[in-house]
Motif scaffolding. Structure first.
Motif, PDB file in Angstrom:
ATOM      1  N   GLU A   1       9.783  37.006  28.127  1.00  0.00           N
ATOM      2  CA  GLU A   1      10.652  37.089  26.954  1.00  0.00           C
ATOM      3  C   GLU A   1       9.974  36.509  25.721  1.00  0.00           C
ATOM      4  O   GLU A   1      10.041  37.072  24.629  1.00  0.00           O
ATOM      5  CB  GLU A   1      11.956  36.347  27.248  1.00  0.00           C
ATOM      6  CG  GLU A   1      12.997  36.473  26.164  1.00  0.00           C
ATOM      7  CD  GLU A   1      14.266  35.737  26.544  1.00  0.00           C
ATOM      8  OE1 GLU A   1      14.492  34.645  25.981  1.00  0.00           O
ATOM      9  OE2 GLU A   1      14.998  36.241  27.410  1.00  0.00           O
ATOM     10  N   GLU A   2       9.294  35.369  25.881  1.00  0.00           N
ATOM     11  CA  GLU A   2       8.620  34.721  24.748  1.00  0.00           C
ATOM     12  C   GLU A   2       7.433  35.536  24.253  1.00  0.00           C
ATOM     13  O   GLU A   2       7.119  35.516  23.069  1.00  0.00           O
ATOM     14  CB  GLU A   2       8.160  33.319  25.146  1.00  0.00           C
ATOM     15  CG  GLU A   2       9.295  32.342  25.285  1.00  0.00           C
ATOM     16  CD  GLU A   2       8.870  31.000  25.857  1.00  0.00           C
ATOM     17  OE1 GLU A   2       7.682  30.857  26.254  1.00  0.00           O
ATOM     18  OE2 GLU A   2       9.724  30.093  25.915  1.00  0.00           O
ATOM     19  N   ASN A   3       6.781  36.267  25.153  1.00  0.00           N
ATOM     20  CA  ASN A   3       5.638  37.085  24.766  1.00  0.00           C
ATOM     21  C   ASN A   3       6.061  38.408  24.155  1.00  0.00           C
ATOM     22  O   ASN A   3       5.220  39.183  23.717  1.00  0.00           O
ATOM     23  CB  ASN A   3       4.729  37.345  25.976  1.00  0.00           C
ATOM     24  CG  ASN A   3       4.053  36.069  26.450  1.00  0.00           C
ATOM     25  OD1 ASN A   3       3.885  35.116  25.694  1.00  0.00           O
ATOM     26  ND2 ASN A   3       3.680  36.061  27.716  1.00  0.00           N
ATOM     27  N   GLY A   4       7.354  38.682  24.177  1.00  0.00           N
ATOM     28  CA  GLY A   4       7.874  39.899  23.572  1.00  0.00           C
ATOM     29  C   GLY A   4       7.729  41.129  24.446  1.00  0.00           C
ATOM     30  O   GLY A   4       8.038  42.227  24.028  1.00  0.00           O
ATOM     31  N   ALA A   5       7.252  40.943  25.657  1.00  0.00           N
ATOM     32  CA  ALA A   5       7.106  42.084  26.565  1.00  0.00           C
ATOM     33  C   ALA A   5       8.471  42.460  27.118  1.00  0.00           C
ATOM     34  O   ALA A   5       9.326  41.608  27.319  1.00  0.00           O
ATOM     35  CB  ALA A   5       6.156  41.739  27.706  1.00  0.00           C
ATOM     36  N   THR A   6       8.655  43.739  27.363  1.00  0.00           N
ATOM     37  CA  THR A   6       9.939  44.182  27.902  1.00  0.00           C
ATOM     38  C   THR A   6       9.972  44.122  29.411  1.00  0.00           C
ATOM     39  O   THR A   6      11.023  44.070  30.007  1.00  0.00           O
ATOM     40  CB  THR A   6      10.262  45.623  27.452  1.00  0.00           C
ATOM     41  OG1 THR A   6       9.175  46.457  27.840  1.00  0.00           O
ATOM     42  CG2 THR A   6      10.457  45.671  25.957  1.00  0.00           C
ATOM     43  N   GLN A   7       8.798  44.163  30.050  1.00  0.00           N
ATOM     44  CA  GLN A   7       8.757  44.039  31.498  1.00  0.00           C
ATOM     45  C   GLN A   7       7.401  43.533  31.919  1.00  0.00           C
ATOM     46  O   GLN A   7       6.439  43.616  31.172  1.00  0.00           O
ATOM     47  CB  GLN A   7       9.081  45.354  32.196  1.00  0.00           C
ATOM     48  CG  GLN A   7       8.005  46.427  32.062  1.00  0.00           C
ATOM     49  CD  GLN A   7       8.413  47.702  32.731  1.00  0.00           C
ATOM     50  OE1 GLN A   7       9.455  48.239  32.388  1.00  0.00           O
ATOM     51  NE2 GLN A   7       7.624  48.186  33.639  1.00  0.00           N
ATOM     52  N   ALA A   8       7.319  43.019  33.141  1.00  0.00           N
ATOM     53  CA  ALA A   8       6.058  42.510  33.676  1.00  0.00           C
ATOM     54  C   ALA A   8       5.130  43.680  33.971  1.00  0.00           C
ATOM     55  O   ALA A   8       5.550  44.838  34.023  1.00  0.00           O
ATOM     56  CB  ALA A   8       6.306  41.706  34.939  1.00  0.00           C
ATOM     57  N   GLY A   9       3.867  43.366  34.182  1.00  0.00           N
ATOM     58  CA  GLY A   9       2.862  44.391  34.498  1.00  0.00           C
ATOM     59  C   GLY A   9       3.153  45.031  35.837  1.00  0.00           C
ATOM     60  O   GLY A   9       4.073  44.658  36.543  1.00  0.00           O
ATOM     61  N   PRO A  10       2.345  46.030  36.181  1.00  0.00           N
ATOM     62  CA  PRO A  10       2.565  46.722  37.453  1.00  0.00           C
ATOM     63  C   PRO A  10       2.407  45.774  38.640  1.00  0.00           C
ATOM     64  O   PRO A  10       1.698  44.783  38.561  1.00  0.00           O
ATOM     65  CB  PRO A  10       1.500  47.820  37.470  1.00  0.00           C
ATOM     66  CG  PRO A  10       0.526  47.461  36.398  1.00  0.00           C
ATOM     67  CD  PRO A  10       1.209  46.536  35.457  1.00  0.00           C
ATOM     68  N   ALA A  11       3.066  46.121  39.718  1.00  0.00           N
ATOM     69  CA  ALA A  11       2.991  45.304  40.929  1.00  0.00           C
ATOM     70  C   ALA A  11       1.536  45.151  41.356  1.00  0.00           C
ATOM     71  O   ALA A  11       0.778  46.099  41.337  1.00  0.00           O
ATOM     72  CB  ALA A  11       3.808  45.926  42.052  1.00  0.00           C
ATOM     73  N   GLY A  12       1.162  43.938  41.718  1.00  0.00           N
ATOM     74  CA  GLY A  12      -0.204  43.670  42.136  1.00  0.00           C
ATOM     75  C   GLY A  12      -1.108  43.225  41.011  1.00  0.00           C
ATOM     76  O   GLY A  12      -2.209  42.753  41.223  1.00  0.00           O
ATOM     77  N   SER A  13      -0.658  43.391  39.768  1.00  0.00           N
ATOM     78  CA  SER A  13      -1.489  42.942  38.651  1.00  0.00           C
ATOM     79  C   SER A  13      -1.373  41.428  38.496  1.00  0.00           C
ATOM     80  O   SER A  13      -0.473  40.804  39.044  1.00  0.00           O
ATOM     81  CB  SER A  13      -1.051  43.639  37.344  1.00  0.00           C
ATOM     82  OG  SER A  13       0.202  43.126  36.928  1.00  0.00           O
ATOM     83  N   ALA A  14      -2.250  40.859  37.714  1.00  0.00           N
ATOM     84  CA  ALA A  14      -2.234  39.412  37.487  1.00  0.00           C
ATOM     85  C   ALA A  14      -0.955  38.991  36.802  1.00  0.00           C
ATOM     86  O   ALA A  14      -0.437  37.906  37.031  1.00  0.00           O
ATOM     87  CB  ALA A  14      -3.456  39.000  36.661  1.00  0.00           C
ATOM     88  N   GLU A  15      -0.391  39.865  35.946  1.00  0.00           N
ATOM     89  CA  GLU A  15       0.824  39.513  35.226  1.00  0.00           C
ATOM     90  C   GLU A  15       2.021  39.419  36.161  1.00  0.00           C
ATOM     91  O   GLU A  15       2.911  38.613  35.965  1.00  0.00           O
ATOM     92  CB  GLU A  15       1.123  40.568  34.155  1.00  0.00           C
ATOM     93  CG  GLU A  15       0.092  40.630  33.052  1.00  0.00           C
ATOM     94  CD  GLU A  15       0.371  41.815  32.131  1.00  0.00           C
ATOM     95  OE1 GLU A  15       1.535  42.242  32.066  1.00  0.00           O
ATOM     96  OE2 GLU A  15      -0.575  42.280  31.503  1.00  0.00           O
ATOM     97  N   ALA A  16       2.073  40.274  37.170  1.00  0.00           N
ATOM     98  CA  ALA A  16       3.220  40.315  38.083  1.00  0.00           C
ATOM     99  C   ALA A  16       3.183  39.182  39.093  1.00  0.00           C
ATOM    100  O   ALA A  16       4.165  38.921  39.758  1.00  0.00           O
ATOM    101  CB  ALA A  16       3.265  41.656  38.807  1.00  0.00           C
TER     102      ALA A  16
END
Length: 125
Positions: free
Chosen positions: A109-124
């Motif tokens: 939410e703070e980064n302004g992204a609407t959703q996390a990265g794809p499953a398995g990515s570093a973001e998820a």
């Protein structure tokens, strides 16, 4: 001799005694302990929290996190009362994962992204 002295109980009392007090231990006419009934609202609250977490609306998801923590608390109280220690440990683990999810959702939410990265990515992860 009691009229039901020869009757078999299922499951037998010694088996129930190994797992702590249960509703089956309540004799007819005895009041059931109110904490025994706590499992039903805990279950309903867990189902409601699951529904809220699955929402596409961010506010509902946030409420769902808090509702899940309430259900964890209720399950811990019931688990301690019935000596269901594996359930108590599970609830602490689920609460920790829930807090982790809350933290990650706040970061997204703070980064302004609407959703996390794809499953398995570093973001998820």
């Amino acid at each position: 001799m009691r009229p039901d002295a020869g009757a078999l109980r299922y499951p037998p009392r010694p088996m129930l005694a190994a797992f702590g007090p249960h509703q089956a231990d309540t004799q007819p006419g005895e009041a059931m302990d109110w904490i025994d009934m706590l499992q039903w609202p805990a279950m309903a609250i867990t189902v409601a929290a699951t529904w809220l977490i699955g929402s596409r609306i961010a506010t509902r998801r946030k409420v769902g996190f808090w509702v899940f923590l309430l259900s964890n608390l209720l399950w811990v109280v019931w688990g301690l009362h019935t000596s269901a220690y594996a359930l108590v440990v599970l609830q602490f683990a689920l609460a920790a994962l829930n807090l982790r999810g809350m933290r990650k959702a706040k970061q997204v939410e703070e980064n302004g992204a609407t959703q996390a990265g794809p499953a398995g990515s570093a973001e998820a992860q």
